[in-house]
Design an enzyme around this catalytic site. Structure first.
Site, PDB file in Angstrom:
ATOM      1  N   LYS A  11       0.837  -1.200   0.000  1.00 49.54           N
ATOM      2  CA  LYS A  11       0.000   0.000   0.000  1.00 49.54           C
ATOM      3  C   LYS A  11       0.874   1.253   0.000  1.00 49.54           C
ATOM      4  O   LYS A  11       0.695   2.151  -0.800  1.00 49.54           O
ATOM      5  CB  LYS A  11      -0.919  -0.031   1.228  1.00 49.54           C
ATOM      6  CG  LYS A  11      -1.809   1.168   1.367  1.00 49.54           C
ATOM      7  CD  LYS A  11      -2.768   1.018   2.528  1.00 49.54           C
ATOM      8  CE  LYS A  11      -3.457   2.353   2.800  1.00 49.54           C
ATOM      9  NZ  LYS A  11      -4.403   2.281   3.904  1.00 49.54           N
TER      10      LYS A  11
ATOM     11  N   GLY B 240      -4.824  -1.894   5.003  1.00 43.77           N
ATOM     12  CA  GLY B 240      -4.072  -3.040   4.506  1.00 43.77           C
ATOM     13  C   GLY B 240      -4.767  -4.360   4.806  1.00 43.77           C
ATOM     14  O   GLY B 240      -4.876  -5.245   3.955  1.00 43.77           O
ATOM     15  N   ARG B 241      -5.291  -4.491   6.026  1.00 45.40           N
ATOM     16  CA  ARG B 241      -5.913  -5.767   6.424  1.00 45.40           C
ATOM     17  C   ARG B 241      -7.302  -5.943   5.827  1.00 45.40           C
ATOM     18  O   ARG B 241      -7.947  -6.962   6.051  1.00 45.40           O
ATOM     19  CB  ARG B 241      -5.932  -5.879   7.946  1.00 45.40           C
ATOM     20  CG  ARG B 241      -6.517  -4.686   8.670  1.00 45.40           C
ATOM     21  CD  ARG B 241      -6.147  -4.698  10.143  1.00 45.40           C
ATOM     22  NE  ARG B 241      -6.593  -3.518  10.873  1.00 45.40           N
ATOM     23  CZ  ARG B 241      -5.876  -2.406  11.000  1.00 45.40           C
ATOM     24  NH1 ARG B 241      -4.707  -2.297  10.410  1.00 45.40           N
ATOM     25  NH2 ARG B 241      -6.341  -1.378  11.718  1.00 45.40           N
TER      26      ARG B 241
ATOM     27  N   HIS C 177      -5.785 -33.411  17.237  1.00 44.96           N
ATOM     28  CA  HIS C 177      -4.690 -34.249  17.718  1.00 44.96           C
ATOM     29  C   HIS C 177      -3.560 -33.399  18.309  1.00 44.96           C
ATOM     30  O   HIS C 177      -2.446 -33.896  18.489  1.00 44.96           O
ATOM     31  CB  HIS C 177      -4.171 -35.127  16.581  1.00 44.96           C
ATOM     32  CG  HIS C 177      -5.245 -36.040  16.076  1.00 44.96           C
ATOM     33  ND1 HIS C 177      -5.455 -37.293  16.597  1.00 44.96           N
ATOM     34  CD2 HIS C 177      -6.201 -35.844  15.134  1.00 44.96           C
ATOM     35  CE1 HIS C 177      -6.492 -37.836  15.976  1.00 44.96           C
ATOM     36  NE2 HIS C 177      -6.969 -36.977  15.087  1.00 44.96           N
TER      37      HIS C 177
ATOM     38  N   GLU D 250      -4.758  -6.286  14.745  1.00 43.39           N
ATOM     39  CA  GLU D 250      -4.287  -4.961  14.329  1.00 43.39           C
ATOM     40  C   GLU D 250      -5.442  -3.958  14.429  1.00 43.39           C
ATOM     41  O   GLU D 250      -5.225  -2.773  14.665  1.00 43.39           O
ATOM     42  CB  GLU D 250      -3.717  -5.017  12.904  1.00 43.39           C
ATOM     43  CG  GLU D 250      -2.563  -4.075  12.700  1.00 43.39           C
ATOM     44  CD  GLU D 250      -1.847  -4.255  11.373  1.00 43.39           C
ATOM     45  OE1 GLU D 250      -2.481  -4.070  10.318  1.00 43.39           O
ATOM     46  OE2 GLU D 250      -0.643  -4.573  11.365  1.00 43.39           O
TER      47      GLU D 250
ATOM     48  N   LYS E 184       9.482  -0.718  13.861  1.00 43.98           N
ATOM     49  CA  LYS E 184      10.069  -0.551  12.522  1.00 43.98           C
ATOM     50  C   LYS E 184      11.181   0.500  12.572  1.00 43.98           C
ATOM     51  O   LYS E 184      12.268   0.314  12.039  1.00 43.98           O
ATOM     52  CB  LYS E 184       9.016  -0.057  11.521  1.00 43.98           C
ATOM     53  CG  LYS E 184       7.918  -1.025  11.197  1.00 43.98           C
ATOM     54  CD  LYS E 184       6.985  -0.385  10.155  1.00 43.98           C
ATOM     55  CE  LYS E 184       5.688  -1.132  10.032  1.00 43.98           C
ATOM     56  NZ  LYS E 184       4.687  -0.466   9.205  1.00 43.98           N
TER      57      LYS E 184
ATOM     58  N   GLU F 194      10.519  -4.776   4.373  1.00 42.23           N
ATOM     59  CA  GLU F 194      10.562  -6.182   3.968  1.00 42.23           C
ATOM     60  C   GLU F 194      10.263  -6.308   2.477  1.00 42.23           C
ATOM     61  O   GLU F 194      10.964  -6.995   1.728  1.00 42.23           O
ATOM     62  CB  GLU F 194       9.515  -7.007   4.742  1.00 42.23           C
ATOM     63  CG  GLU F 194       9.813  -7.205   6.198  1.00 42.23           C
ATOM     64  CD  GLU F 194       9.244  -6.100   7.093  1.00 42.23           C
ATOM     65  OE1 GLU F 194       9.009  -4.976   6.582  1.00 42.23           O
ATOM     66  OE2 GLU F 194       9.070  -6.353   8.289  1.00 42.23           O
TER      67      GLU F 194
HETATM   68  O1  F6P Z   1       3.224  -2.897   9.749  1.00 43.37           O
HETATM   69  C1  F6P Z   1       1.878  -3.123   9.614  1.00 43.37           C
HETATM   70  C2  F6P Z   1       1.386  -2.773   8.245  1.00 43.37           C
HETATM   71  O2  F6P Z   1       1.348  -1.406   8.094  1.00 43.37           O
HETATM   72  C3  F6P Z   1       0.029  -3.396   7.984  1.00 43.37           C
HETATM   73  O3  F6P Z   1      -1.006  -2.638   8.447  1.00 43.37           O
HETATM   74  C4  F6P Z   1       0.058  -3.553   6.517  1.00 43.37           C
HETATM   75  O4  F6P Z   1      -0.899  -4.480   6.075  1.00 43.37           O
HETATM   76  C5  F6P Z   1       1.487  -4.032   6.309  1.00 43.37           C
HETATM   77  O5  F6P Z   1       2.235  -3.310   7.244  1.00 43.37           O
HETATM   78  C6  F6P Z   1       2.050  -3.849   4.937  1.00 43.37           C
HETATM   79  O6  F6P Z   1       2.027  -2.515   4.539  1.00 43.37           O
HETATM   80  P1  F6P Z   1       2.220  -2.119   3.025  1.00 43.37           P
HETATM   81  O7  F6P Z   1       1.096  -2.741   2.242  1.00 43.37           O
HETATM   82  O8  F6P Z   1       2.173  -0.631   2.999  1.00 43.37           O
HETATM   83  O9  F6P Z   1       3.540  -2.654   2.561  1.00 43.37           O
END
Ligand code: F6P
Length: 560
Positions: free
Chosen positions: A212, A280-281, A397, A366, A523, A218
């Protein structure tokens, strides 16, 4: 359009107090007695929503509880808050944003204006572009730099840019009909990228960089590494002229941030956008679902969206007593705040839903893992249900022992289907494995509710010393959610059912369910710590003694 953040604290309300006294009276009562007193509850505490058959009769509630929970919903202004969300009010107050994931699944004929802009037209414009692009990939019209057809789509994203797509891919991969499979890379642990790229041919691999913000460490780190893998694999890592062309053929982006996409080297003609009013979620049904669309096609993706919309309409219009997300949401509150339940288990009896609990964890934790209310004042009760789970029967199990006989109360959602994706005959050839599978679902919910008493166990000839060990206390609440089959539409319905439950809980608690400030500091500090790990001898004296020691241990172990 802004919204009122000064909702009063629900725990001060008469509705809350009434529930508290009702809980005191009801808590000692067993589900066995509640069923004996109200034998029809098994047929009447049931809702049909779209394809979903939702049985909430095995909950520690009576008709009076339901009336009191409805009062709580009214007192908390849940319906008003819901209507504000659907209308595009800025109910994400801490970020001053609208919350309109429901607009992502509105039919093309609908209209919804936000700040003078028709968001439905924008949504369908992106959907059309996604459809055109995925049609080209699926038909082989879109090819890689060397002319190969694309056979693997690798989604690089994390959090909401990963959990939704990977969950939905697992759930719907049997709808793959164009010879395309998907893989998902999320973790900055380099083993993830290496494992996911293993065995892939760069010439037939397409990367979807999903972020987003297009600022997530990452995702950008993995995307850069994937770019190097592609160029090396195509043998053009030192070819400045061929590189950008190959990247254009093998990388597309999904983001709200065109500028950063361009800086990364992806042509914004190959970027699929969405908007800051999609959290995002809550984004699997936006362009973030591009990898899924590439696999199952735009028609199936449209069915997926229609499933969400069906439950949106139900949530928007059904009266409280028949409104499944409202009811299940306040049941979450009932257990978390009155029974002190710490967690809720989500137990899909479908291997295809193996990632559903993980997906829901981000959704609930979240969204509602907050200690202050939307107006900045501290909450006065616990918030944020913790969801966890694994598909049955595997979980049976592993952890069901605690669900059945442990000291903790763990309400559980069982989700199952009449038809499984694949069915096989049983060992003796006389029956269906799906029947065997679902008989476990029904047996577990029955035992959790009704258990087995010491008398029943003794009457069965159990030696007295073993009787206490074999007592099954029961009185463990469950919701049973059934559907004919796990189709794209049913998956959309299930997701929306949970999205709105989380909304209802957040509304009752008065928190902003749409921000996530709590993830930021970690972060930031990771960025600050990175040079300490990588440089040979930077001072760690500024750090607390524990972190300093950990960093020094790590440096020694890495020979620095
Ligand atoms: O760190 C949490 C977050 O901001 C989530 O809310 C989001 O889904 C995820 O990181 C990834 O964010 P992006 O889509 O901006 O890479």
């Amino acid at each position: 359009m802004s919204t009122d953040t000064t909702r009063s604290d629900i725990t001060d309300s008469a509705a809350w107090e009434a529930l508290r006294s009702h809980h005191t009276a009801l808590a000692p009562r067993h589900l066995r007695d509640l069923f004996a007193e109200d034998p029809d509850r098994g047929c009447e505490f049931v809702l049909e929503v779209g394809d979903l058959h939702i049985d909430y009769s095995k909950h520690r509630i009576t008709r009076e509880t339901l009336a009191l929970l409805a009062d709580l919903v009214r007192e908390a202004g849940v319906e008003r808050h819901r209507d504000a969300m659907f209308a595009g009010a800025h109910i994400n107050t801490s970020e001053d944003r609208a919350v309109l994931h429901t607009a992502l699944r509105l039919p093309e004929t609908a209209r919804l204006e936000l700040d003078g802009q028709d968001v439905v037209a924008d949504v369908h414009d992106v959907l059309r572009r996604m459809g055109t692009f995925t049609d080209a990939v699926r038909s082989g019209e879109w090819r890689g730099a060397t002319g190969e057809r694309i056979v693997t789509v690798v989604n690089i994203g994390i959090g909401g840019s990963d959990l939704g797509p990977v969950m939905a891919y697992h759930a719907l991969r049997h709808y793959a009909d164009a010879g395309i499979t998907a893989r998902f890379v999320s973790n900055i642990d380099p083993t993830d990228l290496v494992a996911q790229l293993s065995g892939l041919d760069p010439a037939s691999t397409l990367f979807v960089v999903a972020s987003k913000t297009f600022g997530t460490l990452e995702t950008l780190t993995n995307a850069e590494a994937a770019k190097r893998w592609l160029l090396a694999g195509l043998g053009i890592e030192n070819d400045a002229a061929a590189g950008p062309d190959a990247v254009a053929k093998h990388f597309v982006a999904v983001s709200t941030h065109a500028e950063r996409v361009r800086e990364f080297g992806i042509d914004t003609a190959n970027m699929f956008g969405f908007w800051d009013w999609v959290g995002g979620r809550y984004s699997v049904d936006s362009a973030i679902g591009l990898s899924l669309m590439a696999v199952i096609g735009k028609e199936r993706f449209a069915e997926f969206l229609a499933g969400f919309h069906l439950v949106d309409e139900h949530f928007r219009t059904a009266p409280i007593a028949e409104n499944a997300p409202i009811l299940l949401g306040v049941l979450g509150v009932w257990y978390a705040n009155f029974f002190g339940a710490e967690t809720r288990a989500v137990l899909p009896y479908s291997n295809d839903l193996d990632r559903f609990p993980a997906y829901l964890q981000q959704l609930t934790m979240e969204s509602n893992g907050k200690s202050v209310r939307a107006d900045g004042r501290p909450v006065t009760t616990s918030t944020g249900e913790i969801f966890w789970g694994e598909p049955g029967t595997n979980g049976q199990h592993a952890f069901y022992q605690l669900l059945h006989q442990g000291t903790r109360l763990v309400p559980a959602d069982f989700i199952g289907f009449a038809e499984s994706t694949d069915d096989l005959t049983t060992a003796d050839g006389s029956g269906s494995m799906q029947d065997l599978f679902m008989s476990n679902f029904f047996a577990q919910t029955k035992v959790l509710a009704f258990g087995r008493t010491a008398e029943e166990i003794a009457d069965a000839g159990t030696p007295p010393n073993l009787v206490p060990h074999k007592v099954m206390p029961g009185n463990r609440p469950t919701t049973s959610i059934l559907a004919p089959q796990l189709t794209p539409s049913v998956l959309g319905q299930l997701i929306a059912l949970y999205e709105h439950q989380v909304f209802v809980e957040g509304s009752v608690w008065g928190v902003d369910s749409f921000d996530q400030w709590g993830v930021e500091l970690g972060k930031e500090q990771a960025k600050e710590l990175t040079p300490l790990l990588t440089e040979s001898d930077p001072p760690v004296t500024e750090l607390d003694s524990s972190t300093a020691e950990l960093v020094e241990w790590y440096r020694r172990a890495r020979g620095r």
